[in-house]
Design a protein around this motif. Structure first.
Motif, PDB file in Angstrom:
ATOM      1  N   GLN A  87       1.013  -1.307   0.027  1.00 55.40           N
ATOM      2  CA  GLN A  87      -0.008  -0.130   0.060  1.00 55.40           C
ATOM      3  C   GLN A  87       1.003   1.268  -0.119  1.00 55.40           C
ATOM      4  O   GLN A  87       0.638   2.243  -0.606  1.00 55.40           O
ATOM      5  CB  GLN A  87      -1.053  -0.044   1.117  1.00 55.40           C
ATOM      6  CG  GLN A  87      -1.947   1.387   1.473  1.00 55.40           C
ATOM      7  CD  GLN A  87      -2.150   1.520   2.904  1.00 55.40           C
ATOM      8  OE1 GLN A  87      -2.286   0.558   3.658  1.00 55.40           O
ATOM      9  NE2 GLN A  87      -2.960   2.770   2.981  1.00 55.40           N
ATOM     10  N   GLY A 106       2.420   1.571  -3.594  1.00 56.18           N
ATOM     11  CA  GLY A 106       0.927   2.154  -4.369  1.00 56.18           C
ATOM     12  C   GLY A 106       0.760   3.620  -4.090  1.00 56.18           C
ATOM     13  O   GLY A 106       0.391   4.240  -5.083  1.00 56.18           O
ATOM     14  N   GLU A 107       0.654   3.953  -3.011  1.00 50.43           N
ATOM     15  CA  GLU A 107       0.214   5.347  -2.640  1.00 50.43           C
ATOM     16  C   GLU A 107       1.444   6.273  -3.297  1.00 50.43           C
ATOM     17  O   GLU A 107       1.203   7.577  -3.356  1.00 50.43           O
ATOM     18  CB  GLU A 107      -0.142   5.379  -1.372  1.00 50.43           C
ATOM     19  CG  GLU A 107      -1.464   4.924  -0.836  1.00 50.43           C
ATOM     20  CD  GLU A 107      -1.667   5.028   0.643  1.00 50.43           C
ATOM     21  OE1 GLU A 107      -0.500   5.451   1.397  1.00 50.43           O
ATOM     22  OE2 GLU A 107      -2.603   4.796   1.011  1.00 50.43           O
ATOM     23  N   LYS A 124       2.659   5.961  -6.081  1.00 50.83           N
ATOM     24  CA  LYS A 124       2.703   5.779  -7.493  1.00 50.83           C
ATOM     25  C   LYS A 124       3.394   4.859  -8.272  1.00 50.83           C
ATOM     26  O   LYS A 124       3.892   5.091  -9.394  1.00 50.83           O
ATOM     27  CB  LYS A 124       2.810   7.223  -8.242  1.00 50.83           C
ATOM     28  CG  LYS A 124       1.866   8.427  -7.604  1.00 50.83           C
ATOM     29  CD  LYS A 124       0.520   8.130  -7.575  1.00 50.83           C
ATOM     30  CE  LYS A 124      -0.434   9.144  -7.177  1.00 50.83           C
ATOM     31  NZ  LYS A 124      -1.714   9.047  -6.723  1.00 50.83           N
ATOM     32  N   LEU A 136      -5.775  -4.347   0.134  1.00 49.54           N
ATOM     33  CA  LEU A 136      -4.904  -3.633  -1.060  1.00 49.54           C
ATOM     34  C   LEU A 136      -6.500  -3.232  -1.864  1.00 49.54           C
ATOM     35  O   LEU A 136      -6.568  -2.190  -2.464  1.00 49.54           O
ATOM     36  CB  LEU A 136      -4.267  -4.505  -1.830  1.00 49.54           C
ATOM     37  CG  LEU A 136      -2.836  -4.548  -1.433  1.00 49.54           C
ATOM     38  CD1 LEU A 136      -2.016  -5.565  -1.907  1.00 49.54           C
ATOM     39  CD2 LEU A 136      -2.125  -3.088  -1.228  1.00 49.54           C
ATOM     40  N   CYS A 158      -8.222  -0.586  -0.511  1.00 53.95           N
ATOM     41  CA  CYS A 158      -7.551   0.636  -0.707  1.00 53.95           C
ATOM     42  C   CYS A 158      -7.461   1.256  -2.164  1.00 53.95           C
ATOM     43  O   CYS A 158      -6.753   2.184  -2.681  1.00 53.95           O
ATOM     44  CB  CYS A 158      -5.812   0.685  -0.329  1.00 53.95           C
ATOM     45  SG  CYS A 158      -5.604   0.538   1.271  1.00 53.95           S
ATOM     46  N   LEU A 206      -6.101  -0.210  -4.520  1.00 53.38           N
ATOM     47  CA  LEU A 206      -4.882  -0.692  -5.234  1.00 53.38           C
ATOM     48  C   LEU A 206      -4.789  -2.232  -5.916  1.00 53.38           C
ATOM     49  O   LEU A 206      -5.482  -3.049  -5.154  1.00 53.38           O
ATOM     50  CB  LEU A 206      -3.754  -0.718  -4.419  1.00 53.38           C
ATOM     51  CG  LEU A 206      -3.515   0.734  -3.885  1.00 53.38           C
ATOM     52  CD1 LEU A 206      -2.576   0.655  -2.606  1.00 53.38           C
ATOM     53  CD2 LEU A 206      -2.737   1.624  -5.031  1.00 53.38           C
ATOM     54  N   SER A 207      -4.377  -2.316  -7.044  1.00 53.49           N
ATOM     55  CA  SER A 207      -4.244  -3.872  -7.638  1.00 53.49           C
ATOM     56  C   SER A 207      -2.831  -4.337  -7.421  1.00 53.49           C
ATOM     57  O   SER A 207      -1.923  -3.587  -7.458  1.00 53.49           O
ATOM     58  CB  SER A 207      -4.818  -3.699  -9.198  1.00 53.49           C
ATOM     59  OG  SER A 207      -3.829  -2.899  -9.825  1.00 53.49           O
TER      60      SER A 207
END
Length: 256
Positions: free
Chosen positions: A68, A71-72, A74, A95, A98, A100-101
């Motif tokens: 996570q 992912g946050e 980018k 995830l 959130c 996110l994949s």
């Protein structure tokens, strides 16, 4: 002893998988990014730098919180591997919540499991690498996943930390630093199941990295005083120990 000597790899995997399927989440608080472990933070160390557009693989992804974090920031692709079906399940749920994949794979880190080679910009691991039954083999496999000049970052409990206890405000050696034999500890007072591990020397990690074709760019073992103060733990035995010796180490290495 060398890796796995006198210890059946499948037994280690079975006992440790059971731990992470049942009790593991109780101990993940200080070992998800931005924390690398006790009193060491990515926000202070800045080992990753800008990860936007990068392909990331986490070894021992646990409940997905470190993915996570990436992912946050980018990252372009998130991949994770973990030995525990339960942790993969938790990571998938977390995830997804959130938005996110990630591609998550349940497998021991020592084994081939379909992860692409020469593909990733970063492979990282927060307090998971030390569970491997084959350090050199695992480092070679991680090198194969990385692009040329790709970066591998991992943290683990500092080996000196396991050798020293705080007794009556004095540090006392209670174990040989050179002892890398495998041992088991009970999961809890009930004695249900065991956790199996080896305390490897720093030189064992460094030499295994070199053998796998990595060049070490940075190592962190200094605790962050601000983190200790901010958590109101400055008076705990843990913090007292951290002021005198490293509890966690982090290594940043690059694939040649």
């Amino acid at each position: 002893m060398g890796d796995g000597a006198g210890m059946d790899k499948n037994t280690v995997h079975k006992t440790n998988r059971f731990y992470w399927n049942t009790k593991g989440n109780d101990h993940l608080g200080a070992i998800v990014l931005p924390l690398y472990g006790a009193f060491v933070s990515e926000e202070k160390c800045q080992l990753f730098g800008d990860v936007s557009g990068k392909k990331m693989l986490e070894i021992g992804c646990g409940n997905g919180q470190s993915l996570q974090y990436q992912g946050e920031r980018k990252a372009a692709e998130l991949w994770g591997m973990d030995i525990s079906e339960k942790q993969i399940e938790k990571a998938t749920q977390h995830l997804t919540s959130c938005d996110l994949s990630a591609r998550l794979i349940c497998s021991p880190m020592e084994e081939e499991c379909g992860i692409p080679e020469d593909y990733f910009d970063f492979v990282y691991s927060i307090y998971a690498i030390g569970w491997t039954t084959d350090l050199e083999g695992t480092f070679c496999r991680i090198a194969s996943y990385l692009k040329k000049d790709g970066v591998f970052i991992f943290s683990w409990s500092h080996p000196i930390h396991k050798c020293v206890a705080l007794e009556n405000n004095s540090l006392v050696f209670n174990k040989s630093y050179f002892d890398e034999s495998w041992y088991s500890v009970p999961l809890d007072l009930s004695g249900e199941g065991l956790l199996t591990l080896s305390d490897r020397k720093l030189s064992t990690f460094v030499n295994a990295l070199a053998k796998a074709g990595f060049v070490i760019e940075q190592m962190v073992e200094q605790p962050d005083d601000e983190l200790m103060l901010s958590r109101d733990e400055d008076t705990s035995d843990f913090a007292k120990k951290a002021k005198m010796l490293p509890l966690t180490f982090v290594i940043k290495a690059r694939k040649r």
